[in-house]
Scaffold this motif. Structure first.
Motif, mmCIF file in Angstrom:
data_model
loop_
_atom_site.group_PDB
_atom_site.id
_atom_site.type_symbol
_atom_site.label_atom_id
_atom_site.label_comp_id
_atom_site.label_asym_id
_atom_site.label_seq_id
_atom_site.Cartn_x
_atom_site.Cartn_y
_atom_site.Cartn_z
ATOM 1 N N GLU A 155 0.843 -1.192 0.000
ATOM 2 C CA GLU A 155 0.000 0.000 0.000
ATOM 3 C C GLU A 155 0.877 1.240 0.000
ATOM 4 O O GLU A 155 1.971 1.250 0.560
ATOM 5 C CB GLU A 155 -0.888 0.042 1.257
ATOM 6 C CG GLU A 155 -1.843 -1.116 1.405
ATOM 7 C CD GLU A 155 -2.603 -1.028 2.726
ATOM 8 O OE1 GLU A 155 -2.612 0.069 3.321
ATOM 9 O OE2 GLU A 155 -3.150 -2.055 3.159
ATOM 10 N N GLY A 156 0.358 2.298 -0.632
ATOM 11 C CA GLY A 156 1.041 3.578 -0.597
ATOM 12 C C GLY A 156 1.948 3.795 -1.793
ATOM 13 O O GLY A 156 2.223 2.883 -2.579
ATOM 14 N N ALA A 157 2.389 5.027 -1.941
ATOM 15 C CA ALA A 157 3.332 5.405 -2.991
ATOM 16 C C ALA A 157 4.294 6.422 -2.409
ATOM 17 O O ALA A 157 3.914 7.243 -1.570
ATOM 18 C CB ALA A 157 2.590 5.986 -4.193
ATOM 19 N N SER A 158 5.551 6.358 -2.838
ATOM 20 C CA SER A 158 6.559 7.243 -2.264
ATOM 21 C C SER A 158 7.791 7.265 -3.158
ATOM 22 O O SER A 158 7.890 6.519 -4.141
ATOM 23 C CB SER A 158 6.937 6.771 -0.849
ATOM 24 O OG SER A 158 7.899 7.634 -0.282
ATOM 25 N N ALA A 159 8.713 8.135 -2.802
ATOM 26 C CA ALA A 159 10.041 8.146 -3.421
ATOM 27 C C ALA A 159 11.014 7.565 -2.404
ATOM 28 O O ALA A 159 10.987 7.938 -1.226
ATOM 29 C CB ALA A 159 10.440 9.565 -3.799
ATOM 30 N N ALA A 213 2.503 0.234 -5.144
ATOM 31 C CA ALA A 213 2.067 -1.132 -4.889
ATOM 32 C C ALA A 213 2.633 -2.082 -5.938
ATOM 33 O O ALA A 213 2.564 -1.813 -7.139
ATOM 34 C CB ALA A 213 0.541 -1.203 -4.886
ATOM 35 N N GLY A 214 3.233 -3.184 -5.483
ATOM 36 C CA GLY A 214 3.822 -4.173 -6.366
ATOM 37 C C GLY A 214 5.300 -4.002 -6.601
ATOM 38 O O GLY A 214 5.962 -4.917 -7.102
ATOM 39 N N ASP A 215 5.857 -2.841 -6.247
ATOM 40 C CA ASP A 215 7.292 -2.608 -6.445
ATOM 41 C C ASP A 215 8.095 -3.162 -5.277
ATOM 42 O O ASP A 215 7.620 -3.192 -4.133
ATOM 43 C CB ASP A 215 7.589 -1.107 -6.585
ATOM 44 C CG ASP A 215 7.046 -0.528 -7.884
ATOM 45 O OD1 ASP A 215 6.983 -1.286 -8.868
ATOM 46 O OD2 ASP A 215 6.682 0.661 -7.905
ATOM 47 N N GLY A 241 5.810 9.380 1.018
ATOM 48 C CA GLY A 241 4.623 9.007 1.783
ATOM 49 C C GLY A 241 4.760 7.713 2.562
ATOM 50 O O GLY A 241 5.779 7.032 2.527
ATOM 51 N N ARG A 242 3.675 7.364 3.267
ATOM 52 C CA ARG A 242 3.637 6.159 4.096
ATOM 53 C C ARG A 242 3.507 4.921 3.215
ATOM 54 O O ARG A 242 2.731 4.898 2.262
ATOM 55 C CB ARG A 242 2.455 6.240 5.059
ATOM 56 C CG ARG A 242 2.240 5.018 5.949
ATOM 57 C CD ARG A 242 1.028 5.259 6.826
ATOM 58 N NE ARG A 242 0.764 4.158 7.736
ATOM 59 C CZ ARG A 242 0.028 3.099 7.459
ATOM 60 N NH1 ARG A 242 -0.537 2.993 6.247
ATOM 61 N NH2 ARG A 242 -0.184 2.159 8.365
#
Length: 726
Positions: free
Chosen positions: A268-272, A289-291, A302-303
């Motif tokens: 869950e979530g997306a970030s750098a 998600a999935g990376d 982000g979280r």
């Protein structure tokens, strides 16, 4: 066989490491390598041999051995506050007045020699105690080390002075003397020799210890970046636990600014994520998600909620640490020669010093002068620098490589880079990204590009084929996709379905079965000529356009090929793809020599064919099908984004998925090897040049001690220049 690593204590020079190594290798079935710079022994034990037996052998040799302390290296005592530093400080405070009193006649008051004797005695007894102790332990085991030379030299100078003070005329009031830097002055007291030689050697060892610690700083920093605790989701709530308690499959939270606790997959979530600690890349990478994410990297955005896939010793960071440590424990061929030379060097020097003493006595020199010259020979001959030449350069070079995302498996890989003249590049996943992407969109007359992408993207969004996924991803990034129904895929031909109540087909032109306008026919021909996969899209029985999909070339590949050429390497593109596709990629990156339609089992044959032509071959690859070629090559360079099999087969591993890293790897390896060779040259040259000068009576023992200390510091300082590698 099982491999264990032992922390060795009590070593003072490379001869100590050689002696321990010989003793361990005499054990049945045991293979050992002892590294003086890292103070560690890597020991391969046969089945049935306990590690306690190896420890006992080391202790019988006169040193200490133990399994490494679990405390991280960064927590170890700094040499600045160590006992060696205090011993040096006290010895220097006591020894400096002795040097000044002996050198400057104006300072020599009545009975000054007795003050010099009082100040020198603690330096010789307490300050030089590490040398005396090591020499005694060596003598007890029938061996001579570099400490033997120092101990004998200091003791001889001190004993001669004591004899002159108590039994000669040197103790009389009014005695005066001067110091000559170019050999012996013929004076009767050599207290300044005993004191200052001790101080200089202690200073050399102290600076050497500090420099060795600095040389391993990169690895310590790498191993210290891991998170200490982590927020784990258990029973619907977040619980803070030590990282050691995290298990594979558990879900954990990474907040902005936190370190990713372990390797995992984002749920869950997306970030750098800042990958610089692992790959050397300064630009954060976007993940969602999935990376996959790597433990030790930093969440800059982000979280995230991540599922742990590897923990503890299995993580990428831990594997990097092990590979770097293994590389640092190895020895280059030149260093192995230096070890053999230094193993017999000390006994030869002892014989040479004795011959020098006898020779000067036979020539009519006074006993004190002959003894002083022999002491200079003993001190100047210490080949400490030889033992540091390879380990310090490896420590710095491999540590710097780890910071830049380049892992070197050992000195043999460094030696291979010097001879390589041909580099074979796998195409998919190495020169290219290994992922299909939408690279061209050609709509039919009267059709907008957005409409073509909406229809084709919606249809292909239901596909599992790599070409379909690439089209869907490219379309989704530019338009909103409508719903699709009635999807049917035809293997190897195309896919059909209904989009906005209109029947749509996408795939090979013959399968789509509609009339193709001239402009779209030209687009199909151009795409195929460029080695791309062309997809015709039709809706309601009318052609809407052509989409071209291809495995995209990495942005850095062209620069990497130019970099290989600048290093004198001839690039060859090797691939299982057809000639047209391979040539298109080769033209893009600037490679002239292309070998296409090669089956995985034929890659090894091609590498051997190049080798049979007299070429020294490096292979860069990332897949299971590259593993055999990587192992066969003179130098295997594995892309860290590839499979574990490929990484294990390679000599160098690139953590970041960037072909320019392979150029950097070759450059760093060559620079490290050049540093090792430079270190060995100057260490040998120093001894070869200085010994005759000392034996001729042209070198005072004080100057000899300073020169000997400087040689070791020079070698380590020269190695530290690798920290600036870019």
């Amino acid at each position: 066989m099982s491999s264990v690593e032992l922390a060795i204590g009590g070593m003072t020079c490379a001869s100590c490491a050689n002696r321990i190594e010989k003793k361990l290798n005499r054990m049945p079935g045991v293979e050992a390598s002892v590294n003086y710079a890292t103070e560690k022994a890597t020991v391969l034990l046969p089945a049935g041999t306990d590690v306690a037996e190896a420890i006992a052998v080391v202790e019988k040799t006169g040193y200490t051995a133990s399994l490494p302390d679990p405390e991280p290296p960064a927590a170890q005592e700094d040499p600045v506050t160590s006992a060696a530093g205090r011993r040096l400080a006290v010895s220097a405070v006591l020894g400096l007045p002795v040097l000044l009193l002996s050198m400057v006649p104006a300072l020599q008051f009545t009975n000054w020699q007795w003050l010099a004797f009082a100040l020198t005695s603690p330096v010789v007894v307490w300050g030089a105690w590490p040398f005396h102790r090591a020499a005694f332990l060596g003598a007890r085991h029938g061996a001579a080390t570099m400490d033997t030379l120092i101990s004998l030299g200091v003791a001889a100078a001190y004993a001669t002075s004591v004899a002159s003070l108590f039994f000669g005329d040197a103790g009389m009031p009014g005695m005066h003397m001067e110091l000559s830097l170019l050999g012996s002055s013929g004076d009767e007291l050599y207290l300044e020799v005993a004191a200052v030689v001790t101080v200089f050697v202690l200073a050399g060892r102290y600076l050497e210890a500090r420099a060795r610690r600095r040389s391993g700083a990169a690895l310590r920093a790498l191993l210290a970046v891991g998170a200490k605790d982590v927020g784990v989701l258990r029973d619907g709530s977040e619980v803070r636990v030590p990282v050691a308690d995290l298990r594979v499959g558990e879900h954990f939270v990474v907040r902005p600014g936190e370190t990713v606790a372990t390797d995992g997959t984002v749920l869950e979530g997306a970030s750098a994520v800042d990958l610089s600690v692992v790959t050397g890349e300064s630009v954060p990478v976007e993940v969602g998600a999935g990376d996959d994410v790597v433990g030790g990297t930093v969440n800059a955005g982000g979280r995230l909620v991540v599922r742990a896939t590897r923990v503890g010793a299995d993580t990428q960071l831990a594997r990097i640490g092990r590979m770097v440590e293994q590389a640092q424990s190895g020895k280059a061929a030149a260093q192995r020669l230096a070890d053999r030379v230094s193993g017999i060097f000390v006994p030869v020097v002892l014989v040479g010093a004795a011959a020098t003493l006898v020779g000067w006595l036979l020539a009519g020199a006074p006993v004190t002068e002959a003894l002083t010259i022999a002491v200079a020979v003993l001190v100047i001959a210490c080949p400490c620098a030889l033992g540091l030449a390879t380990p310090t350069a490896l420590l710095v070079g491999t540590g710097r490589g780890a910071q830049l995302g380049i892992l070197v498996k050992g000195p043999e890989a460094l030696e291979s880079t010097r001879r390589v003249d041909t580099v074979v590049l796998d195409k998919t996943g190495t020169v290219t990204t290994g992922r299909m992407a939408l690279v061209a969109t050609v709509p039919a007359a009267g059709v907008s590009e957005e409409d073509l992408l909406r229809v084709a993207g919606a249809l292909e969004d239901a596909s599992e084929h790599p070409v379909g996924r690439a089209i869907a991803a490219g379309a989704r990034s530019r338009v909103t996709l409508p719903p699709v129904s009635g999807v049917e895929a035809s293997a190897g031909a195309g896919i059909a379905g209904t989009v906005e109540e209109v029947p749509v087909r996408a795939g090979r032109p013959a399968w789509v079965g509609v009339e193709v306008p001239d402009d779209l026919a030209a687009a199909l021909t151009d795409a195929e000529s460029a080695g791309r996969t062309a997809v015709l899209v039709a809706a309601g029985g009318r052609a809407l356009g052509v989409l071209a999909v291809a495995d995209t070339v990495r942005d850095s590949s062209r620069d990497a090929v130019a970099g290989f050429r600048a290093l004198g390497l001839s690039p060859v593109l090797l691939t299982g793809d057809n000639e047209r596709t391979a040539r298109a990629v080769a033209d893009t990156v600037g490679v002239e020599d292309v070998v296409a339609e090669v089956r995985p089992e034929d890659k090894v044959a091609h590498v051997r064919r190049l080798q049979s032509q007299g070429k020294v071959v490096a292979v860069v690859g990332d897949g299971v099908n590259d593993a055999a070629a990587l192992a066969t090559a003179d130098l295997g360079i594995a892309m860290g984004s590839g499979t574990d099999v490929a990484i294990e087969a390679g000599d160098l591993t690139l953590v970041r998925a960037d072909l320019t890293a392979a150029v950097d790897a070759v450059r760093l390896s060559r620079r490290t090897l050049a540093t090792i060779r430079g270190n060995l040259f100057w260490a040998f040259a120093y001894n070869v040049a200085a010994l005759p000068v000392a034996a001729a009576g042209l070198l005072n023992p004080v100057v000899a001690a300073a020169a000997m200390a400087f040689s070791s510091v020079f070698v380590v300082s020269n190695s530290l220049r690798l920290r600036a590698f870019r």
